[in-house]
Design an enzyme around this catalytic site. Structure first.
Site, PDB file in Angstrom:
ATOM      1  N   LYS A 103      32.333   8.302  12.315  1.00 46.69           N
ATOM      2  CA  LYS A 103      32.840   8.503  13.689  1.00 46.69           C
ATOM      3  C   LYS A 103      33.828   9.609  13.686  1.00 46.69           C
ATOM      4  O   LYS A 103      33.742  10.307  14.903  1.00 46.69           O
ATOM      5  CB  LYS A 103      33.505   7.000  14.035  1.00 46.69           C
ATOM      6  CG  LYS A 103      32.393   5.833  14.245  1.00 46.69           C
ATOM      7  CD  LYS A 103      32.900   4.612  14.797  1.00 46.69           C
ATOM      8  CE  LYS A 103      31.951   3.402  14.752  1.00 46.69           C
ATOM      9  NZ  LYS A 103      32.263   2.161  15.180  1.00 46.69           N
TER      10      LYS A 103
ATOM     11  N   HIS B  97       0.725  -1.454   0.028  1.00 46.05           N
ATOM     12  CA  HIS B  97       0.021   0.083  -0.005  1.00 46.05           C
ATOM     13  C   HIS B  97       0.815   1.322  -0.118  1.00 46.05           C
ATOM     14  O   HIS B  97       0.225   2.387   0.424  1.00 46.05           O
ATOM     15  CB  HIS B  97      -0.829  -0.301   1.064  1.00 46.05           C
ATOM     16  CG  HIS B  97      -1.829  -1.277   1.139  1.00 46.05           C
ATOM     17  ND1 HIS B  97      -3.019  -1.038   0.685  1.00 46.05           N
ATOM     18  CD2 HIS B  97      -1.601  -2.684   1.431  1.00 46.05           C
ATOM     19  CE1 HIS B  97      -3.910  -2.435   0.791  1.00 46.05           C
ATOM     20  NE2 HIS B  97      -2.764  -3.280   1.304  1.00 46.05           N
TER      21      HIS B  97
HETATM   22  C1  G6Q Z   1      29.672  -3.163  11.281  1.00 46.03           C
HETATM   23  C2  G6Q Z   1      30.193  -2.153  11.559  1.00 46.03           C
HETATM   24  C3  G6Q Z   1      29.388  -0.992  12.599  1.00 46.03           C
HETATM   25  C4  G6Q Z   1      29.684  -1.326  13.965  1.00 46.03           C
HETATM   26  C5  G6Q Z   1      29.071   0.020  14.749  1.00 46.03           C
HETATM   27  C6  G6Q Z   1      29.066  -0.208  16.401  1.00 46.03           C
HETATM   28  O1  G6Q Z   1      30.052  -4.121  10.731  1.00 46.03           O
HETATM   29  O2  G6Q Z   1      31.357  -1.962  11.976  1.00 46.03           O
HETATM   30  O3  G6Q Z   1      27.884  -0.997  12.298  1.00 46.03           O
HETATM   31  O4  G6Q Z   1      29.005  -2.497  14.356  1.00 46.03           O
HETATM   32  O5  G6Q Z   1      29.885   1.053  14.214  1.00 46.03           O
HETATM   33  O6  G6Q Z   1      30.464  -0.684  16.442  1.00 46.03           O
HETATM   34  P1  G6Q Z   1      30.956  -1.192  17.980  1.00 46.03           P
HETATM   35  O7  G6Q Z   1      30.373  -2.513  18.059  1.00 46.03           O
HETATM   36  O8  G6Q Z   1      32.556  -1.290  17.969  1.00 46.03           O
HETATM   37  O9  G6Q Z   1      30.514  -0.200  19.012  1.00 46.03           O
END
Ligand code: G6Q
Length: 548
Positions: A513, A385
């Site tokens: 990050k 939908h």
């Molecule tokens: C996944 C990535 C990313 C990661 C997050 C959290 O493959 O690397 O999604 O899982 O950035 O990272 P941390 O687990 O180190 O906090």
């Protein structure tokens, strides 16, 4: 390795010529000519049926694609992964999430060390702890049973456990509730905590690196909330950590005893099988968590041993390559027809887009071909939908994966029969379409006048020839869920192998990050200003003005 335009190899050229031969063929004709098409192009593994007959290919195309897989050494690369070779070249790491669901008596090694002992030890610890929480022998600080389990994590440390907990909701222990805090937006923590009682809440801080700002900030907020209510001494009874980084976990104030370890050879988005799955084990019980591992193991074995043409992840991957690189369809939709699988599209979005959204190949060269497609989706029938209009009549063709269980956990009235008819009807309609003259006939039957028919018939026509896979399961169980997740993991792997990219790093995520950390001191007013483009600089200024 492949010459000047190194992707344009013999096998690639052959697929290209197959595309020229085949691109105009309509699936409707293929089905009409070959009444056994569905039988021919359906693969099965236990209670999982993979029907790929509603795709735009014939034996010639499939053979050319299989030759491409052979030329790109998919089997050798697959074996290298299972052997623990450091195929994550940019991070110099092995990729062994498959070890997490391996049988403990079958060795799997990294740097010559069998990792199965460490894995079994953590699984054993998870088993003991999850049972202690479920049976109420591990209690909160004030002696109450811990019934609210909050996973604090983001990305791979959130999407997997969240998706699986939702998918297996029917298996949850009655008095246990699961919550997930991931977003740095304070709303996530505030809205979750406002309904919880500190005395009955267990926080699981899930972070592979234990340096992720969102997770640590959320964990600090939750820690303060707990300490404000129960005092500092309560932390040991209400906080556990899942991580590879013991030092940072202890630095944060979580007891080493309360830490569940995993390892560098487990990528974040591949980590739901590891300690990251602790909340799953608590919610559904360790036996069910193990059954999920068994399902994934069954898919691993299939991937390792089935010949390429009968190998579900391989065939699925090759069809994806066919559309992405030859038809130029750089997207696909995942539509689970099951309310419990509603987070699966979001999970697969990360799995696929973070793994294969790459533009430099394994030799360090920029690629000259498309890699990872855009993935989106949502639960059927809801999305019928909304965006299905574009799937049926849009100018862009979007290949679809339908996933549906034959039996629902909630067989209420004829809900499930209606749902099943919908999923099948969608696949059929996308494949067949409706010609203008068929549309005209329908309008005529409905008693429309000639002028009306002439005006409406094109709007009511559908080109069809729009591909879909149907993954039919007997039922959503921990086992079949494990199979589905591993199926997509391996599909993504095969595509990465064909594109010659590293599917296991995530420099784009790392960038995010770092960038935020650069701007934070300015927003906080700790640094006056740093050099930015004028848009960023003026937005920072406006934000500060609004927040003053
Ligand atoms: C996944 C990535 C990313 C990661 C997050 C959290 O493959 O690397 O999604 O899982 O950035 O990272 P941390 O687990 O180190 O906090």
């Amino acid at each position: 390795m492949f010459g000047t335009d190194k992707n344009n190899t013999k096998a690639w050229k052959k697929v290209k010529s197959e595309y020229k031969r085949f691109k105009k063929v309509h699936m409707r004709d293929l089905f009409e000519k070959d009444l056994a098409r569905a039988q021919k192009y359906t693969l099965e593994l236990d209670d999982l049926v993979f029907d790929y007959s509603k795709n735009r290919f014939d034996d010639g195309v499939l053979q050319a694609l299989l030759n491409l897989a052979k030329e790109r050494e998919v089997e050798r690369k697959r074996d290298a992964m299972f052997e623990g070779q450091k195929i994550n070249s940019t991070e110099n790491r092995a990729v062994l999430h498959a070890a997490l669901r391996n049988k403990k008596e079958n060795p799997m090694c990294v740097d010559g060390k069998n990792v199965m002992g460490d894995i079994s030890a953590v699984l054993e610890k998870m088993k003991k702890f999850s049972e202690a929480v479920r049976y109420g022998t591990f209690k909160g600080y004030t002696g109450k049973k811990l019934t609210n389990i909050v996973n604090i994590g983001i990305g791979g440390s959130d999407l997997g456990p969240m998706m699986v907990c939702e998918a297996l909701k029917r298996y949850w222990q009655k008095d246990i509730r699961c919550y997930f805090i991931s977003n740095i937006d304070g709303t996530a923590a505030v809205e979750t905590l406002k309904n919880l009682d500190p005395e009955t809440t267990l926080f699981i801080v899930a972070s592979k690196t234990f340096t992720t700002i969102e997770t640590l900030t959320n964990a600090k907020t939750c820690r303060k909330w707990l300490i404000d209510a129960l005092g500092e001494h309560a932390v040991d009874k209400h906080f556990v950590a899942l991580s590879t980084n013991t030092e940072k976990v202890t630095e944060f104030g979580i007891n080493k005893e309360n830490m569940f370890e995993f390892w560098d050879f487990v990528g974040g988005r591949y980590s739901v099988w590891s300690a990251i799955g602790l909340i799953v084990a608590i919610a559904v019980g360790f036996e069910n968590f193990e059954k999920m591992l068994e399902g994934a193991y069954a898919m691993d074995e299939h991937f390792k041993t089935a010949p390429l043409q009968k190998n579900i992840p391989v065939v699925m991957a090759l069809l994806g390559i066919w559309y992405n690189n030859f038809f130029g369809l750089h997207r696909y939709a995942v539509i689970p027809y099951d309310e419990y699988l509603k987070y699966l599209p979001a999970y697969l979005q990360q799995l696929d887009m973070e793994s294969n959204g790459k533009s430099v190949d394994k030799d360090g060269d920029f690629v000259k071909y498309s890699t990872g497609p855009v993935v989106f989706g949502g639960a059927g029938t809801n999305v019928q939908h909304s965006f299905f209009q574009l799937l049926h009549q849009g100018t862009d063709i979007v290949p679809v994966d339908f996933i549906v269980p034959a039996i629902s956990h909630n067989e209420v009235g004829n809900h499930h029969e209606i749902l099943l008819s919908n999923v099948l009807a969608q696949g059929e309609a996308l494949m067949r379409g409706k010609t203008i003259s068929e549309a005209a006939k329908e309008l005529e039957k409905a008693g429309k006048r000639k002028e009306e028919i002439d005006f409406l018939k094109k709007y009511k026509s559908f080109s069809g020839n729009r591909p879909s896979n149907t993954i039919l399961l007997k039922k959503i169980t921990p086992f079949t869920l494990g199979q589905i997740i591993a199926l997509y993991e391996h599909k993504v792997f095969v595509q990465g192998a064909i594109w010659n990219i590293n599917s296991f790093d995530q420099m784009g995520v790392e960038l995010g990050k770092a960038l935020a950390l650069n701007i934070l001191p300015e927003i906080e007013g700790k640094v006056l200003h740093r050099p930015h483009d004028s848009s960023t600089a003026s937005l920072i200024k406006k934000i500060k003005m609004f927040r003053r």
